[in-house]
Design a protein around this motif. Structure first.
Motif, short mmCIF file in Angstrom:
data_model
loop_
_atom_site.label_atom_id
_atom_site.label_comp_id
_atom_site.label_asym_id
_atom_site.label_seq_id
_atom_site.Cartn_x
_atom_site.Cartn_y
_atom_site.Cartn_z
N ALA A 87 0.84 -1.20 0.00
CA ALA A 87 0.00 0.00 0.00
C ALA A 87 0.87 1.25 0.00
O ALA A 87 0.54 2.25 -0.66
CB ALA A 87 -0.94 -0.01 1.20
N GLU A 88 1.99 1.20 0.72
CA GLU A 88 2.89 2.37 0.78
C GLU A 88 3.51 2.66 -0.58
O GLU A 88 3.55 3.82 -1.02
CB GLU A 88 4.00 2.12 1.80
N VAL A 89 3.99 1.64 -1.28
CA VAL A 89 4.58 1.86 -2.61
C VAL A 89 3.50 2.33 -3.58
O VAL A 89 3.75 3.20 -4.42
CB VAL A 89 5.31 0.59 -3.11
N ALA A 90 2.30 1.79 -3.48
CA ALA A 90 1.20 2.25 -4.35
C ALA A 90 0.92 3.73 -4.14
O ALA A 90 0.72 4.48 -5.10
CB ALA A 90 -0.05 1.42 -4.09
N THR A 91 0.94 4.17 -2.89
CA THR A 91 0.73 5.58 -2.58
C THR A 91 1.85 6.43 -3.17
O THR A 91 1.59 7.50 -3.74
CB THR A 91 0.64 5.79 -1.05
N GLN A 92 3.08 5.98 -3.05
CA GLN A 92 4.22 6.72 -3.61
C GLN A 92 4.10 6.82 -5.13
O GLN A 92 4.34 7.89 -5.70
CB GLN A 92 5.54 6.03 -3.25
N LEU A 93 3.74 5.72 -5.78
CA LEU A 93 3.62 5.73 -7.24
C LEU A 93 2.47 6.64 -7.69
O LEU A 93 2.61 7.35 -8.69
CB LEU A 93 3.42 4.31 -7.76
N THR A 94 1.38 6.62 -6.97
CA THR A 94 0.26 7.51 -7.31
C THR A 94 0.69 8.97 -7.20
O THR A 94 0.39 9.79 -8.08
CB THR A 94 -0.95 7.23 -6.39
N ALA A 95 1.41 9.30 -6.15
CA ALA A 95 1.91 10.67 -5.98
C ALA A 95 2.88 11.06 -7.09
O ALA A 95 2.97 12.23 -7.46
CB ALA A 95 2.59 10.82 -4.61
N ALA A 96 3.60 10.07 -7.65
CA ALA A 96 4.55 10.34 -8.73
C ALA A 96 3.85 10.44 -10.09
O ALA A 96 4.49 10.76 -11.09
CB ALA A 96 5.61 9.24 -8.78
N GLY A 97 2.55 10.16 -10.12
CA GLY A 97 1.80 10.30 -11.37
C GLY A 97 1.47 9.02 -12.08
O GLY A 97 0.98 9.04 -13.21
N VAL A 98 1.71 7.88 -11.46
CA VAL A 98 1.36 6.61 -12.09
C VAL A 98 -0.14 6.36 -11.87
O VAL A 98 -0.61 6.37 -10.73
CB VAL A 98 2.17 5.43 -11.50
N PRO A 99 -0.90 6.18 -12.95
CA PRO A 99 -2.34 5.95 -12.79
C PRO A 99 -2.62 4.65 -12.05
O PRO A 99 -1.98 3.63 -12.29
CB PRO A 99 -2.85 5.86 -14.24
N ARG A 100 -3.60 4.68 -11.16
CA ARG A 100 -3.94 3.48 -10.38
C ARG A 100 -4.42 2.34 -11.26
O ARG A 100 -4.37 1.18 -10.85
CB ARG A 100 -4.98 3.83 -9.32
#
Length: 112
Positions: A87-100
């Protein structure tokens, strides 16, 4: 990732799976980016799956690489998924602009 590896395999359906192991810091940024860019530009699989199940942490440089990978892959008609994210890496990637929509299997604890 200085003491770990990146495994790359091709599945029976032609998908290429890239699986880094360990924390992704600046020491692995260049070789990791080279693997991803080579796979998208030269191999051009129907799908590129980045399996982050063994990655407890991703630094900002590698987050940017993964975000840029999505656009590069779109330009080359390669579908990209990131799977087995904590969940933490998913949050980081979302903040970096990776679409969910690129995420599969979120919520597993990262190893490490």
């Amino acid at each position: 990732m200085s003491n770990s590896a990146v495994d790359v395999r091709t599945d029976a359906d032609g998908s290429v799976v890239v699986q880094p192991h360990g924390p992704m810091g600046t020491d692995c940024a260049v070789p990791f980016r080279q693997i991803l860019v080579h796979t998208v530009r030269k191999v051009r699989p129907p799908r590129l799956i980045v399996d982050l199940g063994d990655v407890p942490d991703v630094d900002p440089i590698n987050l940017g690489t993964l975000a840029a990978l999505c656009d590069l892959a779109d330009d080359h008609q390669v579908v990209v998924f990131m799977e087995n994210l904590s969940a933490e890496v998913a949050t980081q990637l979302t903040a970096a602009g990776v679409p969910r929509q690129r995420f599969r299997a979120i919520g597993q604890p990262a190893v490490g």
